[in-house]
Design a protein around this motif. Sequence first.
Motif, PDB file in Angstrom:
ATOM      1  N   GLY A   1       0.475  -1.098   0.227  1.00  0.00           N
ATOM      2  CA  GLY A   1      -0.348  -0.006   0.244  1.00  0.00           C
ATOM      3  C   GLY A   1       0.950   1.864   0.349  1.00  0.00           C
ATOM      4  N   GLN A   2       2.187   1.220   0.084  1.00  0.00           N
ATOM      5  CA  GLN A   2       3.272   2.164  -0.091  1.00  0.00           C
ATOM      6  C   GLN A   2       3.376   3.083  -1.253  1.00  0.00           C
ATOM      7  OE1 GLN A   2       6.308   1.063   3.168  1.00  0.00           O
ATOM      8  NE2 GLN A   2       5.808   3.225   3.288  1.00  0.00           N
ATOM      9  N   LEU A   3       3.418   4.171  -1.591  1.00  0.00           N
ATOM     10  CA  LEU A   3       3.546   4.679  -2.615  1.00  0.00           C
ATOM     11  C   LEU A   3       4.808   4.438  -3.275  1.00  0.00           C
ATOM     12  CD1 LEU A   3       2.573   6.814  -5.209  1.00  0.00           C
ATOM     13  CD2 LEU A   3       3.219   8.536  -3.635  1.00  0.00           C
ATOM     14  N   VAL A   4       5.705   4.212  -4.079  1.00  0.00           N
ATOM     15  CA  VAL A   4       6.638   3.683  -4.245  1.00  0.00           C
ATOM     16  C   VAL A   4       7.433   4.802  -4.945  1.00  0.00           C
ATOM     17  CG1 VAL A   4       7.042   1.590  -3.669  1.00  0.00           C
ATOM     18  CG2 VAL A   4       6.352   1.852  -5.465  1.00  0.00           C
ATOM     19  N   GLY A   5       6.062   5.345  -6.344  1.00  0.00           N
ATOM     20  CA  GLY A   5       6.955   6.083  -6.897  1.00  0.00           C
ATOM     21  C   GLY A   5       5.947   6.889  -8.207  1.00  0.00           C
ATOM     22  N   LEU A   6       6.225   7.615  -8.826  1.00  0.00           N
ATOM     23  CA  LEU A   6       4.877   8.193 -10.139  1.00  0.00           C
ATOM     24  C   LEU A   6       6.049   8.097 -11.294  1.00  0.00           C
ATOM     25  CD1 LEU A   6       5.095  11.101  -8.176  1.00  0.00           C
ATOM     26  CD2 LEU A   6       3.298   9.813  -8.212  1.00  0.00           C
ATOM     27  N   TYR A   7       4.968   8.133 -12.198  1.00  0.00           N
ATOM     28  CA  TYR A   7       5.726   7.715 -13.896  1.00  0.00           C
ATOM     29  C   TYR A   7       5.682   9.404 -14.252  1.00  0.00           C
ATOM     30  CZ  TYR A   7       5.528   5.872 -18.235  1.00  0.00           C
ATOM     31  OH  TYR A   7       6.303   4.976 -19.244  1.00  0.00           O
ATOM     32  N   PRO A   8       6.454  10.004 -14.287  1.00  0.00           N
ATOM     33  CA  PRO A   8       7.121  10.625 -14.889  1.00  0.00           C
ATOM     34  C   PRO A   8       6.526  11.150 -16.390  1.00  0.00           C
ATOM     35  CG  PRO A   8       9.047  10.657 -14.339  1.00  0.00           C
ATOM     36  CD  PRO A   8       8.193   9.230 -14.228  1.00  0.00           C
ATOM     37  N   GLY A   9       6.459  12.561 -17.027  1.00  0.00           N
ATOM     38  CA  GLY A   9       6.497  12.801 -18.129  1.00  0.00           C
ATOM     39  C   GLY A   9       5.125  13.568 -19.173  1.00  0.00           C
ATOM     40  N   THR A  10       5.169  13.597 -20.157  1.00  0.00           N
ATOM     41  CA  THR A  10       4.969  14.929 -21.024  1.00  0.00           C
ATOM     42  C   THR A  10       3.246  14.321 -21.050  1.00  0.00           C
ATOM     43  OG1 THR A  10       6.092  16.105 -21.898  1.00  0.00           O
ATOM     44  CG2 THR A  10       4.291  16.415 -22.996  1.00  0.00           C
ATOM     45  N   LEU A  11       2.301  14.987 -20.894  1.00  0.00           N
ATOM     46  CA  LEU A  11       0.714  14.737 -21.124  1.00  0.00           C
ATOM     47  C   LEU A  11      -0.352  14.718 -21.909  1.00  0.00           C
ATOM     48  CD1 LEU A  11      -0.358  15.354 -17.356  1.00  0.00           C
ATOM     49  CD2 LEU A  11       0.346  12.984 -18.035  1.00  0.00           C
ATOM     50  N   TYR A  12      -0.370  13.615 -22.723  1.00  0.00           N
ATOM     51  CA  TYR A  12      -0.992  14.073 -24.384  1.00  0.00           C
ATOM     52  C   TYR A  12      -2.500  13.409 -24.717  1.00  0.00           C
ATOM     53  CZ  TYR A  12       3.557  14.170 -26.509  1.00  0.00           C
ATOM     54  OH  TYR A  12       5.103  15.449 -26.088  1.00  0.00           O
ATOM     55  N   LEU A  13      -3.194  14.492 -24.913  1.00  0.00           N
ATOM     56  CA  LEU A  13      -4.461  13.577 -25.003  1.00  0.00           C
ATOM     57  C   LEU A  13      -4.931  12.991 -26.131  1.00  0.00           C
ATOM     58  CD1 LEU A  13      -6.482  17.710 -24.169  1.00  0.00           C
ATOM     59  CD2 LEU A  13      -6.459  15.469 -22.554  1.00  0.00           C
ATOM     60  N   PRO A  14      -5.556  12.145 -25.926  1.00  0.00           N
ATOM     61  CA  PRO A  14      -6.179  10.577 -26.622  1.00  0.00           C
ATOM     62  C   PRO A  14      -6.236  11.565 -27.900  1.00  0.00           C
ATOM     63  CG  PRO A  14      -7.643  10.913 -25.323  1.00  0.00           C
ATOM     64  CD  PRO A  14      -6.622  11.695 -25.453  1.00  0.00           C
ATOM     65  N   HIS A  15      -6.054  12.740 -28.995  1.00  0.00           N
ATOM     66  CA  HIS A  15      -6.008  12.898 -29.964  1.00  0.00           C
ATOM     67  C   HIS A  15      -5.116  13.544 -30.452  1.00  0.00           C
ATOM     68  CE1 HIS A  15      -7.738  16.678 -28.103  1.00  0.00           C
ATOM     69  NE2 HIS A  15      -7.135  17.585 -29.175  1.00  0.00           N
ATOM     70  N   GLN A  16      -4.187  13.903 -29.583  1.00  0.00           N
ATOM     71  CA  GLN A  16      -2.745  14.930 -30.009  1.00  0.00           C
ATOM     72  C   GLN A  16      -1.782  13.276 -30.554  1.00  0.00           C
ATOM     73  OE1 GLN A  16      -2.291  16.387 -26.108  1.00  0.00           O
ATOM     74  NE2 GLN A  16      -3.392  18.651 -27.176  1.00  0.00           N
ATOM     75  N   PRO A  17      -0.721  14.310 -31.442  1.00  0.00           N
ATOM     76  CA  PRO A  17       0.006  13.876 -32.063  1.00  0.00           C
ATOM     77  C   PRO A  17       1.177  13.367 -31.699  1.00  0.00           C
ATOM     78  CG  PRO A  17       0.301  15.549 -32.957  1.00  0.00           C
ATOM     79  CD  PRO A  17      -1.398  16.177 -31.995  1.00  0.00           C
ATOM     80  N   ILE A  18       1.908  11.929 -31.364  1.00  0.00           N
ATOM     81  CA  ILE A  18       3.103  11.541 -30.585  1.00  0.00           C
ATOM     82  C   ILE A  18       4.116  10.953 -31.958  1.00  0.00           C
ATOM     83  CG2 ILE A  18       1.941   9.920 -29.578  1.00  0.00           C
ATOM     84  CD1 ILE A  18       3.279  10.660 -27.624  1.00  0.00           C
ATOM     85  N   PHE A  19       3.820  11.021 -32.785  1.00  0.00           N
ATOM     86  CA  PHE A  19       4.064   9.904 -34.496  1.00  0.00           C
ATOM     87  C   PHE A  19       5.574  10.118 -33.552  1.00  0.00           C
ATOM     88  CE2 PHE A  19       6.163   9.385 -37.819  1.00  0.00           C
ATOM     89  CZ  PHE A  19       6.387   7.853 -38.176  1.00  0.00           C
TER      90      PHE A  19
END
Length: 257
Positions: free
Chosen positions: A99-117
């Motif tokens: 139940g302990q928090l051991v990490g966070l997933y870092p990074g840039t957030l993209y909405l589903p329709h945004q280009p990430i190719f």
Amino acid sequence: MLHTRSVRRVGEGESGQCDEVVSRDEVLVQLMTLTSALHHLCHHHYHQSSLLPSLHQQALDVMERVCGFRVYRTPSPLGGLGVVAAVSGDGSVAAVKRGQLVGLYPGTLYLPHQPIFFQSINNSFIFRCADGILIDGNDKRISKFLYKSCCGRDRIGMMPSADDTWLTDHPINPLNVGQYVNNQSSGCPSNVVYQEVTLQPWEASLEERRLLPNLWYSNPPPGISLLDLPIRLVALVATRDIHSGEELLSDYFTVIH
Ligand SMILES: C[S@@+](CC[C@H](N)C(=O)[O-])C[C@H]1O[C@@H](n2cnc3c(N)ncnc32)[C@H](O)[C@@H]1O
């Protein structure tokens, strides 16, 4: 090959994922307890890269005092780097409790329709949330450049609106290494799960946000301030007690019902 992979199956409940190990509020309490204890390190000019190694060591000490363990990247027997949880001294003790928090997933957030190719080419660090939001946690090449660019854009006066030290080997918030957690393999089952949390703007102060590792790729819609936007966080939470020195392993393959 896909059919041989283990799959984490998640049902959606009224208040979120059904496989939550602890409640969303409990995740946030644990997170804010650590970020409050790390605040004093932010008063240094920590963007000066020469200070970061020492500040990172101090942050690990703070984490061990507050959480009872530290997490860091290290070469993994699975290849490349992985993340371990450890306590100083006796390696036989349980470092992390279920139940302990051991990490966070870092990074840039993209909405589903945004280009990430272009960002996705040869990139094994893209995390897909249940609602289709993508998190690019790659700390190299174009992904790094874009995150740094968004960080500069979103600066509030002199104050950064998110952490960008996770792009280095010395994150000021030691939790911000979740993208390096490897996948479980046969004989080595997962010991952490991803819990997605939407953090409302009023739930974190600016001081807390500067230690969080996510920001949006896009500008807010016209008339909306950056500070009015919710932020998506992906927390890694222990599913069982984890011994000191054990590698953290998750399940990359999830089916949402
Ligand atoms: C998100 S990265 C994890 C960090 C990675 N180990 C590194 O050092 O960059 C995902 C990549 O790690 C490797 N990986 C993760 N879990 C693995 C496993 N159980 N066995 C072998 N390789 C693994 C694969 O190359 C995968 O594409």
